[in-house]
Design an enzyme around this catalytic site. Sequence first.
Site, PDB file in Angstrom:
ATOM      1  CG  ASN A   1       1.003  -3.165  -8.830  1.00 27.77           C
ATOM      2  OD1 ASN A   1       0.263  -3.051  -7.843  1.00 27.77           O
ATOM      3  ND2 ASN A   1       1.977  -4.060  -8.869  1.00 27.77           N
TER       4      ASN A   1
ATOM      5  CG  HIS B   1       6.538  -5.083  -6.574  1.00 27.24           C
ATOM      6  ND1 HIS B   1       5.715  -6.159  -6.319  1.00 27.24           N
ATOM      7  CD2 HIS B   1       7.796  -5.501  -6.357  1.00 27.24           C
ATOM      8  CE1 HIS B   1       6.463  -7.183  -5.958  1.00 27.24           C
ATOM      9  NE2 HIS B   1       7.731  -6.822  -5.964  1.00 27.24           N
TER      10      HIS B   1
HETATM   11  C1  GRF Z   1       1.833  -1.961  -0.308  1.00 26.75           C
HETATM   12  O1  GRF Z   1       2.917  -2.344   0.471  1.00 26.75           O
HETATM   13  C2  GRF Z   1       2.134  -2.179  -1.752  1.00 26.75           C
HETATM   14  O2  GRF Z   1       3.484  -2.223  -2.019  1.00 26.75           O
HETATM   15  C3  GRF Z   1       1.536  -3.499  -2.035  1.00 26.75           C
HETATM   16  O3  GRF Z   1       0.433  -3.607  -1.145  1.00 26.75           O
HETATM   17  C4  GRF Z   1       0.672  -2.840  -0.019  1.00 26.75           C
HETATM   18  C5  GRF Z   1      -0.480  -1.981   0.293  1.00 26.75           C
HETATM   19  O4  GRF Z   1      -1.413  -2.626   1.068  1.00 26.75           O
HETATM   20  N1  GRF Z   1       1.231  -3.626  -3.417  1.00 26.75           N
HETATM   21  P1  GRF Z   1      -2.318  -1.746   2.041  1.00 26.75           P
HETATM   22  O5  GRF Z   1      -2.302  -0.350   1.565  1.00 26.75           O
HETATM   23  O6  GRF Z   1      -1.715  -1.883   3.406  1.00 26.75           O
HETATM   24  O7  GRF Z   1      -3.685  -2.377   1.961  1.00 26.75           O
END
Ligand code: GRF
Length: 201
Positions: free
Chosen positions: A96, A98
């Site tokens: 994941n 974060h």
């Molecule tokens: C990213 O900021 C990541 O940190 C979090 O979800 C976001 C990604 O979403 N886990 P997306 O790529 O804009 O759909």
Amino acid sequence: MLAVFVSGTGRTLRNLIARCADGSLPARVGLVVASRECGAVEVARDAGVPVVVRAGDFRADELDAVLKGHGVGWVALAGYLRLLPIPEDYRGRIVNIHPALLPEFGGSGMHGLHVHRAVLASGAGRSGCSVHICDDRYDTGPIVVQRECAVLPGDTPESLAARVFALELEAYPEALRLLIESASAPQAAAGRGAGAAGGSR
Ligand code: GRF
């Protein structure tokens, strides 16, 4: 082969597909699993990647069957908003990203701008992103890569999010490449069983 799990706009998915295409990430995105119809589903369809849209939670055995059924070796969560049970054969292979420096500012409900608001409210001088191996809780598994940036005077949640996201674009492919390459190194291969997840890129 890499599966990417999504719930959002698909910026992270688009980046991972591009990094696989340019060879900087030695993998292929062969499956996208979405918790709802969202921008990321469109990104996947535009790229010709098979998509499974599933609104409910997976049981571990169901998830195991979906992943093995598609020949998935690695899973990257990219803005996926549900907690996944980790099937035994995929321990260490579900990752994941974060948007903060874990172990701070993680946990249930800490996603998107909620994270950046909490960082700003804390008065922290630095933020960044963390790529970590998933366990059965939110944001707690071993960290693979972290990248840091300053929190600047006058930052809004949006401006901080943009600075952190620029780091995410580098950190996620880098972490995945490290994990995939170390798992396919001769020493790792010698100790690995013949499970469906083994050795797949
Ligand atoms: C990213 O900021 C990541 O940190 C979090 O979800 C976001 C990604 O979403 N886990 P997306 O790529 O804009 O759909």
